[in-house]
Design a protein around this motif. Structure first.
Motif: not given
Length: 305
Positions: A253-280
Motif C-alpha cells: 500500500x506504500x509502494x510508489x507509482x511505477x513500482x511492481x507493488x503499485x501495479x499489484x495493488x491496483x489489480x487487487x483493488x480492482x478485483x477485490x474492492x474493499x478487501x485487505x491484503x490479508x483477506x484476499x
C-alpha cells in the motif's frame, strides 16, 4: 499463515442483479463496451458512460435473508475516480438512487464525464448498498445502512493520459529459450525476484512465443479473449507471489507509482474492492478458483476494433 475468509453477512449473487457492462464513447456518438484501455484520448475529449441495471427485488430480499413484510431499501450508487498512476486517486459519487419496490423496467444510468475532470485513468465503481438499517431474525442478514451488498468495478486506462503499457515482446522461444522448460509455452512471464518497490518496467517482461504463429497473430491483432487469458495469468502469478509473502502486505500500500507493488495493488483493488491484503490471501487460500477467476475477469481488454 492461512486463514479462512468469509463475508460477515449475506450479499447479492450476480444472478439477482441484471448488469452486463458499461458503454463508453464520445457524447452524441454510438457507444461501445468499455475495456481496460481507451486509445487516442486527450484532455479536450469529453466522455459518456451509459449502463442498464435490473434487479430482481423479491429474489434480492430472499438472498439477503429477509422475511416477507420486512422493509428493504437498497441504494444504487456509482462512484467515479480519476488520477494519474495505476489506479484512481480520487473517488466521487456521481449517481445515487434508492429502490424500495420491484423495478418495472431496467434502470438506465447515463453519466457525462467532463474532460477537465479526467487524468490518466478512469475508475467506475457501481455498488448496491443497504439504504436503511434492517431488523431481521436471520443472524447473517445485513443490518447496518451502507453495507455493500454487490459491486462491479472497471478501471480504464486513458491512453496518452500519463501511464505506460505492459512491457511485452514477441520472439522465438526455440531460439531464445532453447533447452529450457518454457520453450513450448505460448507465453512466459519473466519477473525478477525483487522488492515490490522496484521499478515495474525494469523488473517485469512478458514474452510471447512467435513459434506459436496463430497465437502470436491473435496477440498482435488484439484478440480480446487471447489477451484476457494471457494477462489474467500474468496478474495471477504476480498477485500470488506478493500475497504468499506476509512481509509484503504492508509494503504494497506504500509502494510508489511505477513500482511492481503499485501495479499489484491496483489489480487487487480492482478485483477485490474493499478487501485487505490479508483477506484476499484468505480467499486465495480457501477458494483459489474464485481468486483466479476474479483476476481473469478484470483482464478483459474488450473487443479489438
Amino acid at each position: 499463515m492461512s486463514r479462512s475468509y468469509a463475508l460477515p453477512f449475506l450479499t447479492l449473487p450476480d444472478d439477482v442483479v441484471g448488469f452486463d457492462q458499461w458503454l463508453i464513447g464520445d457524447p452524441g456518438d454510438p457507444l461501445f463496451p468499455i475495456s481496460m484501455q481507451l486509445d487516442a484520448w486527450d484532455y479536450a475529449r469529453d466522455l459518456q458512460l451509459d449502463a442498464q441495471l435490473d434487479l430482481d427485488f423479491d429474489a434480492a430480499a430472499k438472498a439477503l435473508g429477509t422475511t416477507e413484510g420486512e422493509d428493504l431499501r437498497l441504494a444504487i450508487v456509482v462512484n467515479v475516480g480519476t488520477g494519474n498512476g495505476r489506479f484512481a486517486r480520487r473517488m466521487e459519487p456521481v449517481f445515487e438512487k434508492v429502490i424500495e419496490a420491484p423495478l418495472t423496467e431496467p434502470m438506465t444510468i447515463s453519466l457525462p464525464i467532463d474532460s477537465r475532470d479526467l487524468s490518466g485513468r478512469l475508475m467506475v465503481r457501481l455498488e448496491i448498498l443497504l439504504a436503511e438499517s434492517l431488523a431481521s431474525d436471520n443472524p447473517l442478514a445485513p443490518r447496518v445502512a451502507g453495507s455493500r451488498l454487490w459491486s462491479n468495478s472497471t478501471n480504464l486506462h486513458l491512453e496518452d493520459g500519463g501511464d505506460a503499457r505492459f512491457p511485452m515482446e514477441v520472439l522465438s522461444f526455440k531460439q531464445t529459450f532453447h533447452g529450457q522448460r518454457q520453450v513450448d509455452a505460448p507465453w512466459y512471464l519473466h519477473m525478477r525476484p525483487v522488492s515490490p518497490e522496484a521499478d515495474f518496467t525494469g523488473s517485469v517482461r512478458l514474452y510471447v512465443n512467435a513459434d506459436h504463429e496463430i497465437f502470436a497473430e491473435r496477440v498482435s491483432k488484439g484478440d480480446s479473449s487471447t489477451l484476457q487469458a494471457m494477462l489474467g495469468d500474468v496478474m495471477i502469478q504476480m498477485c500470488r507471489a506478493a500475497l504468499e509473502d506476509e512481509e509484503t502486505w504492508d509494503i504494497l500500500k506504500d509502494c510508489e507509482e511505477g513500482s511492481v507493488g503499485c501495479q499489484i495493488t491496483s489489480w487487487l483493488e480492482l478485483a477485490f474492492p474493499g478487501m485487505s491484503a490479508e483477506d484476499v490471501h484468505g480467499l486465495m487460500t480457501t477458494t483459489p478458483g474464485a481468486f483466479h477467476a476474479a483476476l481473469i475477469s478484470i483482464a478483459d481488454m474488450g473487443d479489438a476494433e
